[in-house]
Design an enzyme around this catalytic site. Structure first.
Site, PDB file in Angstrom:
ATOM      1  N   HIS A 153       0.829  -1.137  -0.034  1.00  8.15           N
ATOM      2  CA  HIS A 153       0.007   0.045  -0.123  1.00  8.15           C
ATOM      3  C   HIS A 153       0.836   1.031  -0.121  1.00  8.15           C
ATOM      4  CE1 HIS A 153       0.710  -0.354   4.472  1.00  8.15           C
ATOM      5  NE2 HIS A 153       0.822   0.744   4.464  1.00  8.15           N
ATOM      6  N   HIS A 200      -5.789  -2.596   4.098  1.00  4.87           N
ATOM      7  CA  HIS A 200      -5.915  -1.121   3.268  1.00  4.87           C
ATOM      8  C   HIS A 200      -5.026  -1.629   2.004  1.00  4.87           C
ATOM      9  CE1 HIS A 200      -2.208  -1.132   5.618  1.00  4.87           C
ATOM     10  NE2 HIS A 200      -1.950  -0.005   5.870  1.00  4.87           N
ATOM     11  N   HIS A 215       4.437   7.158   2.751  1.00  8.26           N
ATOM     12  CA  HIS A 215       5.102   6.116   2.817  1.00  8.26           C
ATOM     13  C   HIS A 215       4.900   5.128   1.672  1.00  8.26           C
ATOM     14  CE1 HIS A 215       2.336   4.583   5.827  1.00  8.26           C
ATOM     15  NE2 HIS A 215       2.564   3.545   5.198  1.00  8.26           N
ATOM     16  N   HIS A 247       0.662  -0.733  14.798  1.00  6.60           N
ATOM     17  CA  HIS A 247      -0.450   0.073  14.647  1.00  6.60           C
ATOM     18  C   HIS A 247      -1.641  -0.341  15.434  1.00  6.60           C
ATOM     19  CE1 HIS A 247       1.709   2.069  11.425  1.00  6.60           C
ATOM     20  NE2 HIS A 247       1.741   1.112  10.681  1.00  6.60           N
ATOM     21  N   TYR A 256       9.396   1.832   9.969  1.00 10.96           N
ATOM     22  CA  TYR A 256       9.485   2.777   9.038  1.00 10.96           C
ATOM     23  C   TYR A 256      11.004   3.280   8.724  1.00 10.96           C
ATOM     24  CZ  TYR A 256       4.224   3.706   9.129  1.00 10.96           C
ATOM     25  OH  TYR A 256       3.048   3.396   9.040  1.00 10.96           O
ATOM     26  N   GLU A 266       7.897   1.679   4.512  1.00  9.34           N
ATOM     27  CA  GLU A 266       7.576   0.643   5.691  1.00  9.34           C
ATOM     28  C   GLU A 266       7.731  -0.962   5.208  1.00  9.34           C
ATOM     29  OE1 GLU A 266       3.220   1.035   6.234  1.00  9.34           O
ATOM     30  OE2 GLU A 266       3.442   0.154   8.407  1.00  9.34           O
TER      31      GLU A 266
HETATM   32  C1  M3P Z   1       0.061   3.202   8.408  1.00  8.35           C
HETATM   33  C2  M3P Z   1      -0.515   1.605   8.291  1.00  8.35           C
HETATM   34  C3  M3P Z   1      -0.265   7.637   9.820  1.00  8.35           C
HETATM   35  C4  M3P Z   1      -0.550   6.033  10.058  1.00  8.35           C
HETATM   36  C5  M3P Z   1      -0.057   5.448   9.252  1.00  8.35           C
HETATM   37  C6  M3P Z   1      -0.408   3.931   9.212  1.00  8.35           C
HETATM   38  C7  M3P Z   1       0.537   8.446   8.997  1.00  8.35           C
HETATM   39  O1  M3P Z   1       1.115   3.289   7.559  1.00  8.35           O
HETATM   40  O2  M3P Z   1       0.043   0.778   7.424  1.00  8.35           O
HETATM   41  O3  M3P Z   1      -1.611   1.418   8.822  1.00  8.35           O
HETATM   42  O4  M3P Z   1      -0.790   8.265  10.843  1.00  8.35           O
HETATM   43 FE    FE Z   2       1.399   1.592   5.910  1.00  8.87          FE
END
Ligand code: M3P
Ligand code: FE
Length: 308
Positions: A153, A200, A215, A247, A256, A266
């Site tokens: 993604h 996602h 990213h 996350h 990251y 990532e």
């Molecule tokens: C991810 C993901 C931010 C969250 C990023 C989340 C930029 O990259 O893979 O779920 O707040």
């Molecule tokens: Fe991500």
């Protein structure tokens, strides 16, 4: 019936400041498979379990970032139908001839409301994965480098997140998986969208400047492989941004890091399956820290503001 239109993210063209240094880094540290160069000097790579010829294209430029993100579509009828829907929605499209990208068919190119150049295509030459498709061995990931299994993604930054949300769901057939609300309790700060059963396929954050990249993400197979990614990055003195951690959003485990040009990448593992009938998950402003990084439960300013 699922999977009749857009199948998955298929390619991303990333700008790098020094092509030769980047080719070496994407090969030896990230562990992508080099797949050749074209007449414009662009360098092509695939991840080891991908079956199509390329997924990452590096272009030398004077600033980092992403030129375009492309999705693979099931067949020509689906592509033609999607192009018509995009035009009927009021967004111009352009056809890029087959062969402009190596081993890739004709692409339909357009700009989404946040200004990101986005593409749809049907054909990319099958190139075989690491183990083949007849009585395959298990793919033991033994290097060089991280060796992610696939492009997964990207996360983009721009102004009109609501416009992207409308366009992606009504025209491209994505569904909303998660969202983060702003302090007002109603405006979306960020959304996570899927065209599949993945947690996602793209995410986007509201930001003052359009056409920005946060990213590009690659899937690895386990939390242990996320940790191994970080070990390899540190062994190679790569710049790690955050993690390894988890996350709250998507439940994925993650690290990251930056490529030599400052593009954030990532590697992540996990994340639940999400189907279009499922209610989206919402993170409220007071808990957004835990949504982004589950263990510290607080916002990381540099992570949120540094984009290319
Ligand atoms: C991810 C993901 C931010 C969250 C990023 C989340 C930029 O990259 O893979 O779920 O707040
Ligand atoms: Fe991500």
């Amino acid at each position: 019936m699922a999977m009749t239109g857009i199948l998955r993210p298929g390619h991303a063209q990333i700008r790098v400041l020094d092509l030769e240094e980047s080719v070496k880094w994407y090969t030896d540290v990230l562990g992508l498979v080099p797949m050749g160069r074209d007449s414009q000097g662009r360098a092509y790579f695939k991840a080891r379990q991908e079956r199509d010829h390329n997924s990452i294209i590096l272009r030398q430029a004077d600033r980092a970032g992403m030129d375009f993100f492309g999705y693979k579509v099931l067949d020509q009828a689906a592509l033609d139908g999607l192009e018509k829907k995009i035009r009927d929605y009021g967004i111009q499209t352009e056809r890029i001839p087959a062969g402009d990208l190596m081993e890739t068919g004709e692409r339909v190119r357009f700009k989404v409301p946040t200004g990101h150049t986005t593409e749809l295509y049907v054909d990319k030459k099958p190139a075989g994965n690491a183990v083949g498709t007849e009585n395959p061995n298990v793919d033991v990931i033994d290097g060089p480098g991280i060796g992610p299994v696939r492009l997964d993604h990207c996360l983009i930054y721009g102004k009109d997140i609501d416009g992207n949300h409308d366009f992606y769901t009504k025209v491209l057939g994505f569904h909303l998986v998660e969202r983060v609300k702003m302090e007002d309790g109603t405006t979306d700060l960020a959304i996570w969208l899927s065209c599949s059963a993945k947690a996602h396929d793209i995410a986007m954050v509201r930001h003052s400047e359009d056409d920005k990249l946060h990213h590009v993400a690659f899937q690895v197979t386990s939390w242990e492989q996320v940790l191994r990614s970080a070990d390899i990055l540190s062994n190679n003195r790569a710049s790690i941004d955050v993690g390894p951690t988890r996350h709250g959003i998507t439940n994925g485990t993650t690290v990251y890091f930056f490529d030599p040009s400052g593009n954030r990448l990532e590697t992540f593992s996990g994340g639940y399956d999400h189907y279009p009938d499922m209610e989206p998950t919402t993170w409220t402003w007071d808990e957004v820290g835990a949504g982004i990084f589950y263990h510290p439960r607080k916002l990381n300013e540099a992570f949120l503001t540094v984009v290319t």
